[in-house]
Enzyme design. Structure first.
Site, short mmCIF file in Angstrom:
data_model
loop_
_atom_site.label_atom_id
_atom_site.label_comp_id
_atom_site.label_asym_id
_atom_site.label_seq_id
_atom_site.Cartn_x
_atom_site.Cartn_y
_atom_site.Cartn_z
N CYS A 95 -0.47 10.03 14.00
CA CYS A 95 0.59 9.93 13.00
C CYS A 95 0.41 10.89 11.82
O CYS A 95 0.63 12.09 11.98
CB CYS A 95 0.72 8.48 12.54
SG CYS A 95 2.35 8.11 11.88
N ARG A 129 13.22 5.19 9.18
CA ARG A 129 11.89 5.13 9.78
C ARG A 129 12.02 4.76 11.25
O ARG A 129 12.89 3.98 11.64
CB ARG A 129 11.02 4.09 9.06
CG ARG A 129 10.67 4.47 7.64
CD ARG A 129 9.57 3.59 7.08
NE ARG A 129 8.26 3.92 7.63
CZ ARG A 129 7.50 4.93 7.19
NH1 ARG A 129 7.91 5.70 6.21
NH2 ARG A 129 6.33 5.16 7.74
N HIS A 192 0.02 4.10 17.08
CA HIS A 192 -1.00 3.21 16.52
C HIS A 192 -1.14 2.03 17.48
O HIS A 192 -0.64 2.05 18.59
CB HIS A 192 -0.55 2.67 15.17
CG HIS A 192 -0.21 3.69 14.15
ND1 HIS A 192 -1.17 4.31 13.38
CD2 HIS A 192 0.98 4.19 13.74
CE1 HIS A 192 -0.58 5.14 12.53
NE2 HIS A 192 0.72 5.10 12.73
N1 GLN Z 1 3.73 9.34 6.12
C1 GLN Z 1 4.05 9.76 7.44
C2 GLN Z 1 5.43 9.35 7.89
O1 GLN Z 1 5.98 8.37 7.40
C3 GLN Z 1 3.00 9.24 8.38
C4 GLN Z 1 3.11 7.77 8.62
C5 GLN Z 1 1.96 7.22 9.39
O2 GLN Z 1 0.91 7.83 9.49
N2 GLN Z 1 2.15 6.03 9.90
O3 GLN Z 1 5.97 9.99 8.76
#
Ligand code: GLN
Length: 240
Positions: A95, A129, A192
């Site tokens: 990520c 998101r 994850h």
């Molecule tokens: N901040 C980054 C995003 O929102 C990475 C998020 C994360 O590592 N879960 O894309």
């Protein structure tokens, strides 16, 4: 105790380590031990001395603010990481660090966090998101199961190979069906969950590559994976 030691460099555990990414380090340690190696985990945070010996590099995800905190240090160690990747050192970055192993991450508020360009990928924050359980498929690793949560939408350069193709979920950007990137022995992924407990094939590949690099051989230990198999089955049935 085995004389054969593998050193795992764990990048930025303080700032880049969310949604259970620590589990990746625990699984690598445990499985490497079960394959007959002793394991040394070196935690590396901004300003620390970069170790002379590294057999595996691992790093996790983080908030945009965490990415801001480590970006300067990452730029400083970037050339070393690139040399190591070119030499075949296995690496797994999830990520937020996946994004910064690429060229850049442009956040929702428009500021650009530069990456090290080890992977030919670019990331732009999207309007929503991308969150939920995800299944992808790769010819090399079979089904890969995890959980994603990112605003960044990542696009691969023309010659960049994805880690997998999305079966269910969003993946790199929600549009082109790709997930992650795979270059030499470097894997970048949004998954994850953490990734490795439910995907031990990837963990073993990383350990095998590290052992082959260092000792010129790898013998697979005998590992009872029925709990990992149950976890895979259960996770694959969960709603998005
Ligand atoms: N901040 C980054 C995003 O929102 C990475 C998020 C994360 O590592 N879960 O894309």
């Amino acid at each position: 105790m085995s004389q054969k030691q593998l050193t795992i460099l764990w990048l930025y555990p303080r700032d880049m380590n969310i949604y259970g990414d620590t589990g990746n380090v625990l699984v690598l340690r445990r499985r490497a031990e079960q394959h007959g190696y002793t394991v040394n985990v070196v935690e590396y945070n901004p300003g620390d001395t970069f170790p002379d010996t590294t057999d595996i590099v691992i790093g996790g995800g983080g908030q945009d603010s965490g990415q801001d905190k480590i970006q300067q240090d990452l730029q400083a160690i970037g050339p070393k990481l690139i040399d190591m990747a070119e030499a075949g050192v296995p690496m797994l970055v999830i990520c937020g660090l996946y994004q910064l192993f690429g060229k850049f991450f442009k956040t929702q508020d428009g500021h650009v966090i530069p990456g090290i360009g080890l992977l030919d990928v670019e990331t732009l924050a999207g309007p929503e998101r991308l969150i939920g359980n995800i299944i992808t498929h790769s010819d090399e690793f079979g089904d890969i199961i995890g959980y994603e949560n990112h605003s960044g939408q990542t696009y691969l350069g023309a010659d960049t190979t994805p880690l997998g193709h999305v079966v269910r979920g969003a993946g790199n950007n929600g549009n082109d069906n790709t997930e992650g990137a795979h270059y030499k022995n470097v894997i970048g992924s949004y998954l994850h969950g953490s990734l490795l407990p439910k995907n031990p094939t990837i963990a073993d590949r990383i350990i095998e590559q590290a052992a082959n690099n260092k000792f010129g051989e790898f013998t697979h230990g005998s590992i009872d994976d029925h709990i990992a198999e149950l976890a895979r089955k259960h996770a694959a049935k969960r709603p998005r």
